[in-house]
Design an enzyme around this catalytic site. Sequence first.
Site, PDB file in Angstrom:
ATOM      1  N   HIS A 142       0.874  -1.178   0.000  1.00 40.61           N
ATOM      2  CA  HIS A 142       0.000   0.000   0.000  1.00 40.61           C
ATOM      3  C   HIS A 142       0.911   1.229   0.000  1.00 40.61           C
ATOM      4  O   HIS A 142       2.000   1.195   0.568  1.00 40.61           O
ATOM      5  CB  HIS A 142      -0.849  -0.038   1.275  1.00 40.61           C
ATOM      6  CG  HIS A 142      -1.887   1.030   1.379  1.00 40.61           C
ATOM      7  ND1 HIS A 142      -1.588   2.330   1.715  1.00 40.61           N
ATOM      8  CD2 HIS A 142      -3.227   1.003   1.196  1.00 40.61           C
ATOM      9  CE1 HIS A 142      -2.703   3.055   1.753  1.00 40.61           C
ATOM     10  NE2 HIS A 142      -3.712   2.268   1.432  1.00 40.61           N
ATOM     11  N   ASP A 214       3.431  -3.632   8.168  1.00 36.96           N
ATOM     12  CA  ASP A 214       2.243  -2.803   8.008  1.00 36.96           C
ATOM     13  C   ASP A 214       1.056  -3.701   8.352  1.00 36.96           C
ATOM     14  O   ASP A 214       0.653  -4.553   7.559  1.00 36.96           O
ATOM     15  CB  ASP A 214       2.179  -2.305   6.558  1.00 36.96           C
ATOM     16  CG  ASP A 214       0.842  -1.664   6.220  1.00 36.96           C
ATOM     17  OD1 ASP A 214      -0.066  -1.679   7.074  1.00 36.96           O
ATOM     18  OD2 ASP A 214       0.710  -1.166   5.087  1.00 36.96           O
ATOM     19  N   GLN A 217      -4.090  -4.213   7.570  1.00 32.89           N
ATOM     20  CA  GLN A 217      -5.065  -5.244   7.192  1.00 32.89           C
ATOM     21  C   GLN A 217      -4.942  -6.483   8.052  1.00 32.89           C
ATOM     22  O   GLN A 217      -5.939  -7.147   8.330  1.00 32.89           O
ATOM     23  CB  GLN A 217      -4.884  -5.625   5.709  1.00 32.89           C
ATOM     24  CG  GLN A 217      -5.166  -4.503   4.726  1.00 32.89           C
ATOM     25  CD  GLN A 217      -6.609  -4.012   4.766  1.00 32.89           C
ATOM     26  OE1 GLN A 217      -7.514  -4.670   5.273  1.00 32.89           O
ATOM     27  NE2 GLN A 217      -6.828  -2.815   4.239  1.00 32.89           N
ATOM     28  N   LYS A 240      -9.650   0.399  10.949  1.00 33.51           N
ATOM     29  CA  LYS A 240      -9.747  -0.899  10.267  1.00 33.51           C
ATOM     30  C   LYS A 240      -9.973  -2.039  11.261  1.00 33.51           C
ATOM     31  O   LYS A 240     -10.226  -3.162  10.876  1.00 33.51           O
ATOM     32  CB  LYS A 240      -8.485  -1.153   9.441  1.00 33.51           C
ATOM     33  CG  LYS A 240      -8.369  -0.193   8.242  1.00 33.51           C
ATOM     34  CD  LYS A 240      -7.279  -0.616   7.304  1.00 33.51           C
ATOM     35  CE  LYS A 240      -6.824   0.509   6.390  1.00 33.51           C
ATOM     36  NZ  LYS A 240      -7.786   0.817   5.331  1.00 33.51           N
ATOM     37  N   CYS A 393      -4.773   2.307  -3.594  1.00 34.75           N
ATOM     38  CA  CYS A 393      -3.517   2.884  -3.095  1.00 34.75           C
ATOM     39  C   CYS A 393      -2.377   1.886  -3.241  1.00 34.75           C
ATOM     40  O   CYS A 393      -1.503   1.804  -2.348  1.00 34.75           O
ATOM     41  CB  CYS A 393      -3.642   3.362  -1.653  1.00 34.75           C
ATOM     42  SG  CYS A 393      -4.786   4.730  -1.477  1.00 34.75           S
TER      43      CYS A 393
HETATM   44  N1  PLP Z   1      -1.609  -0.279   4.761  1.00 34.76           N
HETATM   45  C1  PLP Z   1      -2.569  -1.039   4.239  1.00 34.76           C
HETATM   46  C2  PLP Z   1      -2.247  -2.462   3.891  1.00 34.76           C
HETATM   47  C3  PLP Z   1      -3.836  -0.516   4.028  1.00 34.76           C
HETATM   48  O1  PLP Z   1      -4.798  -1.281   3.508  1.00 34.76           O
HETATM   49  C4  PLP Z   1      -4.078   0.832   4.374  1.00 34.76           C
HETATM   50  C5  PLP Z   1      -5.403   1.446   4.130  1.00 34.76           C
HETATM   51  O2  PLP Z   1      -6.159   1.034   3.305  1.00 34.76           O
HETATM   52  C6  PLP Z   1      -3.046   1.564   4.929  1.00 34.76           C
HETATM   53  C7  PLP Z   1      -1.820   0.988   5.108  1.00 34.76           C
HETATM   54  C8  PLP Z   1      -3.239   2.977   5.328  1.00 34.76           C
HETATM   55  O3  PLP Z   1      -4.076   3.028   6.429  1.00 34.76           O
HETATM   56  P1  PLP Z   1      -4.549   4.446   6.986  1.00 34.76           P
HETATM   57  O4  PLP Z   1      -5.299   5.096   5.876  1.00 34.76           O
HETATM   58  O5  PLP Z   1      -5.395   4.102   8.139  1.00 34.76           O
HETATM   59  O6  PLP Z   1      -3.335   5.190   7.330  1.00 34.76           O
END
Ligand code: PLP
Length: 474
Positions: A142, A214, A217, A240, A393
């Site tokens: 992402h 990260d 998810q 999330k 993204c």
């Molecule tokens: N990492 C992953 C795998 C995501 O799916 C997302 C959001 O969709 C993010 C990071 C970013 O999360 P946030 O928008 O809460 O910062």
Amino acid sequence: MTILAASPCPALDAPDVAPLAAVVGADLSVPLVHGGHARYVNLDYAASAPALRAVADRVAELLPLYASVHRGAGYASVVCTSAYEAARAEIAAFVGAGPDDAVVFTRNTTDALNLLATAVPGFAPGVGVPGAGGVVHLDIEHHANLLPWQRLGARVVRAGGTRAQTVAAVAAELAAAPAALLAVTGASNVTGECPPLAELTSVAHRHGARIVVDGAQLVPHRRVALAESGIDYLAFSGHKIYAPFGAGVLVGRRDWLEAAPPYLAGGGAVREVRLGGTEWAAVPARHEAGTPNVVGAVALAAACRAVAALGAEAVTAHETALVRRLTRGLAGIDGVRPLRLWPSAAGDEPGGESGEADRIGVVTFTVDGYPADLVAQYLSAEHGIGVRDGRFCAHPLLARLTADPAGVRASLGLGSRAADVDRLVTALAELRAHGPAWAYARTEAGCAPDPDPRALPDWLAGGVPGPASACSDQ
Ligand code: PLP
């Protein structure tokens, strides 16, 4: 063309699956373009999950006592300070943090990873470790786990072939030149597949690098145990994990964070300020300048407690049953093509490469003959189903996985049930068999029903939804 009959649906001939936990909005009824209403089918958990009822209840309990933390002597302030610090401890326990780990509250995962990027030795001003340097990440990330590292000139490893080949490619990259940090997602927000974290952690450590996961998810869906697994840093977001109140967290080894400059300069991050210079506070206060989001932090901790109470096995079993139902349902519709990182001969059966045990409830697909945004609009307008379309993204990954410009993502969580999956599969089968029953127009802003007679709630003071906004998840 093989099209599933709308009902009965042979691929859905599986045991019923009920929601595992109560979520706010579970019985939401939404308007349809051709009149009437339908129970809203939320298949967009991967973007933002609904609040757990237990989380909303905790927030309602806290709000009458809401006050600023750390500075007030009033009773409400004392309660909030205690709740905020208890939340920190609860989150540390939830992710199995070790005694040396710090828990820093952030706005979200993006914020947490950007914070860590300021602390990587060799990059952060004033933080140097001889011989260390460089960040390596996978090409499936992402943007939140890609752009902070790209800005530091990170090296990229292609997560192609099989999981084992991906681990080997990472090992080769780390052997070729040292790195301070390996950044990987815990689960792909596009395909739901989980990289082999245990192997990647040991490869990173073997080559003298730390690993950041990260967990945006992964953490809502699987147990992550930092100290036990050796993972050095973990970032995730409240919204999330059923706590949509604006908090996120970075958990991990204290030393880099302690040596880094404060993420924000301001009140709360200091020990002593003189006009000629400042003595900064220790972690976590060092990186939490300004009034913190106490409601978000308490909500995030409440979500962690509720998810932990359900038990990791129950969460996995619930999700696995639904993903199996979904992947089998989609497989029965000609022209619906799921995207996969590590496709296998064994398909979706447990134990196969990319088997169900190694994926969370996120499935992205394309539909022959229909652009992704039209599919998403159709599902919403004609069936009351919420999915996400776009490139999620993860532009580099989408470009690698499909020649289509975008995909459609269905994602599941604790409030999901078999009927949600069945509604999606049936609607997609109908789309492939007969096309949409409503008209859709394409404007600069995207694809939208034309006309769109669905009214917004009264409290939004009239108006109808405009055309799909330029997708926020682009
Ligand atoms: N990492 C992953 C795998 C995501 O799916 C997302 C959001 O969709 C993010 C990071 C970013 O999360 P946030 O928008 O809460 O910062």
